[in-house]
Write a protein that holds these residues in place. Structure first.
Motif, PDB file in Angstrom:
ATOM      1  N   GLU A  41      62.489  18.048 -31.827  1.00 24.60           N
ATOM      2  CA  GLU A  41      62.664  17.941 -30.383  1.00 24.60           C
ATOM      3  C   GLU A  41      64.092  17.536 -30.024  1.00 24.60           C
ATOM      4  N   GLU A  47      60.588  21.345 -24.223  1.00 23.72           N
ATOM      5  CA  GLU A  47      59.633  22.341 -23.735  1.00 23.72           C
ATOM      6  C   GLU A  47      59.506  23.532 -24.687  1.00 23.72           C
ATOM      7  N   TRP A  48      60.469  23.661 -25.608  1.00 22.80           N
ATOM      8  CA  TRP A  48      60.402  24.752 -26.572  1.00 22.80           C
ATOM      9  C   TRP A  48      59.525  24.421 -27.771  1.00 22.80           C
TER      10      TRP A  48
END
Length: 201
Positions: A41, A47-48
């Motif tokens: 992250e 969000e990916w």
């Protein structure tokens, strides 16, 4: 009452291995995700990130490490942390034990044609073993202990990752057509497993 108890034991024999296996795999996946997900992250946008990417990343890293270890310089680099741990009291025993367990269970360093039957002296009893060393190997401590007609044979124990290493005359051994991994699985399970081992007769 006997039927109930037998049915219970039969049900436990079917369900418990399944439950334990699933729980071990789940623990393994959760541990990887909880450790690597924050790292990914940081690299990717939050969000990916998709659950499971940490596990795929871990497996990819293991594959790359294993592939690169084919080269001596890279293998030396990957082995360096282990060498450091082996010099630290306390961690030496833990790391060494885990490394030995992985090598034994994977059949590492065992030749494909090294499974033998070892005949006990003055007995008709035979034990399944794996030849680990022969005489004449340069700079090898175990090999230096062997005479020309002797073999070092590892005898695994049922339901245990341990075993015994015995030095026996070649005349007391008989080669059998079985891979080391198959022999380990067969002996460790006490012969109760359902592995399809080729008939030797």
């Amino acid at each position: 009452m006997k039927i109930v108890i037998r049915s219970l034991l039969k049900g436990l024999a079917i369900i418990l291995p399944l439950v334990i296996t699933i729980e071990v795999i789940r623990w393994f996946l959760i541990t990887i995700e909880s450790r690597l997900a924050p790292v990914l992250e940081l690299v990717l946008r939050p969000e990916w990130y998709i659950p499971g990417m940490a596990t795929l990343a871990f497996l990819s890293i293991c594959t790359l490490v294993g592939f690169s270890a084919r080269w001596q310089s890279a293998d030396w680099l990957w082995q360096m942390p282990g060498r450091i741990l082996m010099k630290i009291p306390g961690t030496k025993q833990i790391y060494g034990m885990l490394q030995d367990i992985m090598e034994v269970m994977s059949g590492k360093n065992f030749a494909d044609e090294s499974v033998v039957l070892v005949k006990l002296p003055q007995s008709d009893v035979e034990l399944i073993g794996i030849v680990t060393k022969k005489s004449g190997i340069k700079d090898d401590r175990m090999s230096s202990l062997l005479e020309e007609e002797q073999l070092a044979v590892f005898l695994p124990m049922a339901y245990n990752v341990g075993g015994y290493t015995v030095i026996v005359p070649k005349s007391c051994t008989k080669n059998i057509d079985m891979k080391p991994a198959e022999a380990l699985q067969l002996v460790i399970s006490g012969g109760l497993g359902s592995s399809n081992i080729p008939d030797k007769n």
